[in-house]
Design a protein around this motif. Structure first.
Motif, PDB file in Angstrom:
ATOM      1  N   ILE A  82      -0.113 -19.378  71.850  1.00 14.21           N
ATOM      2  CA  ILE A  82       0.404 -20.594  71.216  1.00 14.21           C
ATOM      3  C   ILE A  82       1.703 -20.233  70.494  1.00 14.21           C
ATOM      4  N   ASP A 107       5.776 -22.766  66.843  1.00 11.17           N
ATOM      5  CA  ASP A 107       6.035 -24.161  66.528  1.00 11.17           C
ATOM      6  C   ASP A 107       5.797 -25.000  67.784  1.00 11.17           C
ATOM      7  N   PRO A 108       4.538 -25.201  68.148  1.00  9.89           N
ATOM      8  CA  PRO A 108       4.275 -25.884  69.419  1.00  9.89           C
ATOM      9  C   PRO A 108       4.763 -27.328  69.407  1.00  9.89           C
ATOM     10  N   SER A 109       5.360 -27.742  70.491  1.00  6.83           N
ATOM     11  CA  SER A 109       5.863 -29.108  70.590  1.00  6.83           C
ATOM     12  C   SER A 109       5.387 -29.692  71.919  1.00  6.83           C
ATOM     13  N   PRO A 110       5.593 -30.999  72.117  1.00  7.62           N
ATOM     14  CA  PRO A 110       5.162 -31.594  73.391  1.00  7.62           C
ATOM     15  C   PRO A 110       5.856 -30.967  74.584  1.00  7.62           C
ATOM     16  N   GLU A 111       6.968 -30.296  74.353  1.00  2.55           N
ATOM     17  CA  GLU A 111       7.702 -29.703  75.466  1.00  2.55           C
ATOM     18  C   GLU A 111       7.572 -28.192  75.474  1.00  2.55           C
ATOM     19  N   SER A 112       6.611 -27.685  74.717  1.00  2.00           N
ATOM     20  CA  SER A 112       6.442 -26.235  74.647  1.00  2.00           C
ATOM     21  C   SER A 112       5.914 -25.675  75.944  1.00  2.00           C
ATOM     22  N   SER A 113       6.257 -24.421  76.141  1.00  2.00           N
ATOM     23  CA  SER A 113       5.619 -23.671  77.211  1.00  2.00           C
ATOM     24  C   SER A 113       4.609 -22.754  76.529  1.00  2.00           C
ATOM     25  N   PHE A 114       3.409 -22.711  77.056  1.00  2.00           N
ATOM     26  CA  PHE A 114       2.382 -21.844  76.484  1.00  2.00           C
ATOM     27  C   PHE A 114       2.220 -20.664  77.438  1.00  2.00           C
ATOM     28  N   ILE A 171      -3.688 -20.618  64.495  1.00  2.00           N
ATOM     29  CA  ILE A 171      -2.682 -21.541  65.004  1.00  2.00           C
ATOM     30  C   ILE A 171      -1.760 -21.937  63.854  1.00  2.00           C
ATOM     31  N   VAL A 187      -0.246 -24.272  62.754  1.00  2.00           N
ATOM     32  CA  VAL A 187      -0.052 -25.711  62.591  1.00  2.00           C
ATOM     33  C   VAL A 187      -0.678 -26.083  61.244  1.00  2.00           C
TER      34      VAL A 187
END
Lengths: 297, 230
Positions: free
Chosen positions: B144, B147-154, B200, B202
């Motif tokens: 993870i 700073d995970p975002s809707p466009e993140s790559s995991f 995480i 978040v």
């Protein structure tokens, strides 16, 4: 064997982004200063000197990513010969600008308007998004459809096994519970305050549509594959319509990259901050070459 | 006098005389001495098969491209129970095709079990085995971003995970021709992966990442084929 250029969306920003480009290229410097003037505040100060939290403000993030991406493309002395383009979410406006559909000023103002409209829609309804890892797209759609009385939809088809859902807070929570029982390896609620690419963005779509109608759209120099269908449109009117639909429709990035691969793209160059799209491209088409557009020295 | 004659006659016939009783006592003492002096012989005398070692492999594991070998040693003196057996099991798989989000393979694992043959017929017959195993697993798991975002790559990264499992299985060991071992078994394991933990980043959302593929409870089954050795 052709090359595609792809433009990143929100989430690729980082403190210090664009600073070296500003220092190295006079073309880029002129575009950055033009952006400061159009936006009415010095976005370059936030991009170059600001903290990560400053860059996260919606009114800053989207114009900043657009600005960096387009300045990088337009300032390249030897532009990579692209036979097609695409952009992820916000990146679609960057791609349309690079392809000559929009001019720089219209593109920047659309990015700024889009950001403000989305922020307003986020404030209106408590909503969020969640990443779903390790489950087929079809099953995620099934889980979203099973949630009653709440809005939740598949929003970003980022790559196989990575899909983002979007909707009301309760709807996303319910969907995550269902997804876990269906075998999702991970569901991760994202720290975003809005349900992007869902029906909850309808007020933003209306506002963006009004702004888009004021812009002049020209035919694209190269095909721009759009998020809503994963396919290129040939007429300015159709391009405009897909761009408006994008706010409430899913970003079909997996399908977009696959379609570009089928159309002959073998090298995908990411033009903008970060390298998120390179990772996604490699997961979607492992045989593809994924790289970044370099800054001119 | 008559009684003494009868007693003498009885002693010659070997029934009911004091000398007979004395002889019986002597026999018992001899047996007891035999037990103390040659306990192994006594054990084998009660067994139907004098075998101390069993070696073999799990043919079911081969289908999953895992090498799973076992060794069983009859050590029945330390708890005073005749049906105890100590079994060691080792596994070493060959490389597999990588599948995202799942444990790929066991790099190396070993286990130790205590096996009980309730019918006192070790090493054959029904048994219950309890023990533990320690394994290193090779996995590709999502990381993870900060700073995970809707466009993140995991991104999926390779991780080596160590895991302890408490196992319990029931089985039946058949020994054909006093040499050839066939041993179907089934049971369950409680798994405790303990080398991978990710918080995480978040706000208000912290979660322990369970390594995909390391379910808390897993089923164990197999068919062991091997040899019983003296």
């Amino acid at each position: 064997m052709s090359t595609a250029i792809v433009f990143p969306g929100q989430g690729s920003q980082f403190p210090g982004m664009g600073r070296s480009l500003y220092e190295k290229s006079s073309t880029a410097r002129a575009l950055f200063e033009r952006a400061n003037s159009l936006l009415g505040f010095r976005i370059t100060d936030i991009m170059f000197e600001g903290q990560a939290e400053d860059l996260k403000a919606t009114r800053v993030t989207q114009p900043a990513v657009f600005l960096h991406s387009v300045a990088l493309y337009l300032s390249a002395a030897r532009k990579p010969e692209a036979s097609m383009m695409a952009g992820h979410s916000l990146g679609e406006i960057s791609a349309l600008t690079a392809a000559g559909v929009l001019d720089f000023d219209d593109g920047l103002l659309l990015a700024a308007t889009r950001a403000q409209a989305m922020q307003k829609a986020c404030d209106a309804v408590p909503s969020t998004m969640a990443a779903v890892l390790g489950l087929d797209d079809g099953k995620v759609e099934e889980a979203c459809a099973a949630v009653q009385d709440e809005v939740v939809v598949a929003a970003n088809y980022n790559c196989p096994g990575q899909l983002v859902i979007s909707g009301s807070v309760r709807g996303v929570e319910k969907a995550c519970e269902i997804l876990k029982t269906m075998g999702a390896k991970r569901t991760l609620v994202l720290p975003v305050g809005g349900a992007f690419h869902s029906p909850l963005m309808e007020p933003a779509r209306v506002e963006l549509a009004q702004a888009i109608e004021k812009c002049s759209f020209r035919p694209a120099r190269v095909p721009v594959y759009q998020n809503v269908t994963g396919l290129p449109e040939s007429t300015p009117e159709a391009i405009k319509a897909r761009l408006i639909e994008q706010l409430t429709a899913p970003v079909r990035w997996t399908q977009t990259i696959r379609n570009m691969w089928q159309a002959g793209a073998r090298t995908f160059l990411e033009c903008g901050p970060g390298n998120v799209l390179q990772g996604l491209v490699r997961k979607i088409v492992p045989e593809a070459v994924a790289d970044a557009v370099p800054e001119e020295g | 006098m008559k009684n003494w004659i009868l007693l003498y006659a009885a002693s010659l016939l070997g029934i009911g005389s004091p000398s007979l009783l004395l002889a019986q006592k002597k026999d018992k003492i001899k047996i007891d001495r035999s037990l103390r002096d040659t306990s192994a012989r006594y054990v084998f005398h009660l067994d139907n098969l004098p075998r101390r070692h069993v070696v073999g492999f799990n043919i079911v594991a081969l289908f999953a491209r895992n090498a799973h070998v076992f060794y069983e040693w009859r050590a029945r003196s330390f708890l005073g129970l005749r049906q105890q057996v100590i079994a060691g099991r080792f596994s070493q798989p060959s490389p597999r095709t990588e599948v995202p989000y799942k444990v790929q393979s066991t790099l190396l694992g070993y286990g130790l079990e205590l096996v009980f043959y309730p019918l006192n017929r070790a090493p054959r017959g029904p048994y219950l085995a309890f023990g533990g195993s320690y394994r290193w697993l090779n996995a590709r798991i999502p990381v993870i971003p900060d700073d995970p975002s809707p466009e993140s790559s995991f991104p999926l990264v390779r991780k080596k995970i160590s895991m302890f499992s408490a196992t319990g299985v029931a089985g039946w060991q058949f020994i054909a021709g006093n040499w050839f071992v066939v041993n179907p078994f089934a049971g369950a394991a409680l798994n405790f992966p303990f080398t991978y933990f990710q918080e995480i980043p978040v706000p208000d959302y912290q979660d322990q990442v369970r390594v995909p593929g390391t379910a808390p409870v897993t089923v164990r089954f197999g068919l062991l084929l091997g040899l019983a050795i003296k």
